[in-house]
Scaffold this motif. Structure first.
Motif, PDB file in Angstrom:
ATOM      1  N   PHE A   9     122.303 -10.053  30.946  1.00 19.71           N
ATOM      2  CA  PHE A   9     122.590  -8.646  30.669  1.00 19.71           C
ATOM      3  C   PHE A   9     123.242  -8.002  31.900  1.00 19.71           C
ATOM      4  N   MET A  13     127.009  -6.443  32.079  1.00 18.99           N
ATOM      5  CA  MET A  13     127.235  -5.042  32.441  1.00 18.99           C
ATOM      6  C   MET A  13     128.113  -4.945  33.690  1.00 18.99           C
ATOM      7  N   LEU A  32     130.460  -5.132  26.785  1.00 14.77           N
ATOM      8  CA  LEU A  32     129.388  -4.203  26.443  1.00 14.77           C
ATOM      9  C   LEU A  32     128.703  -4.606  25.142  1.00 14.77           C
ATOM     10  N   ALA A  35     126.354  -7.284  26.163  1.00 17.33           N
ATOM     11  CA  ALA A  35     125.207  -6.670  26.835  1.00 17.33           C
ATOM     12  C   ALA A  35     124.289  -5.988  25.821  1.00 17.33           C
ATOM     13  N   HIS A  36     124.878  -5.340  24.831  1.00 14.12           N
ATOM     14  CA  HIS A  36     124.084  -4.656  23.809  1.00 14.12           C
ATOM     15  C   HIS A  36     123.178  -5.636  23.080  1.00 14.12           C
ATOM     16  N   SER A  49     123.981   0.329  27.564  1.00 10.23           N
ATOM     17  CA  SER A  49     125.128  -0.266  26.874  1.00 10.23           C
ATOM     18  C   SER A  49     125.829   0.770  25.992  1.00 10.23           C
ATOM     19  N   TRP A  52     127.902   3.279  28.181  1.00 11.19           N
ATOM     20  CA  TRP A  52     129.185   2.734  28.619  1.00 11.19           C
ATOM     21  C   TRP A  52     130.151   2.569  27.459  1.00 11.19           C
TER      22      TRP A  52
END
Length: 113
Positions: A9, A13, A32, A35-36, A49, A52
């Motif tokens: 993660f 990011m 992103l 990452a989400h 997330s 951003w």
């Protein structure tokens, strides 16, 4: 979130922020989304997330994405620990309630209940 998931993660990011600074919006958004998926079961990473994604939406002047992220941010704050649609990539182009297949490389990292 286990250590490997947290590291993945954090890496996604970091790469997304770098792409953002370099104005590579599509690449930033794809990172992103990754990452989400990794962070959506934890409040802070989930909100981070979406925050951003909102920033990228604003830079792209994408009204649909901005609107979608403004709705998803409070939901991320309230729902992260209760229920999330696993695998959902978090963008406004997908239903916020739709579970999605998780990429094999991410599945290996995740603690899936």
């Amino acid at each position: 979130m286990n250590d490997r998931q947290r590291q993945a993660f954090t890496a996604a990011m970091g790469e997304a922020r770098l792409a953002y600074r370099q104005r590579r919006w599509e690449q930033a958004f794809a990172l992103l989304e990754r990452a989400h998926v990794l962070g959506q079961k934890r409040v802070v990473p989930h909100v981070q997330s979406h925050w951003w994604m909102l920033k990228v939406g604003l830079q792209r002047r994408d009204a649909g994405e901005v609107r979608g992220q403004l709705l998803r941010l409070p939901a991320a704050i309230l729902m992260s620990r209760l229920w999330v649609p696993l695998g959902n990539t978090g963008g406004a182009n997908v239903s916020p309630l739709q579970p999605m297949p998780i990429a094999d490389d991410l599945r290996e990292l995740m603690e899936i209940d």
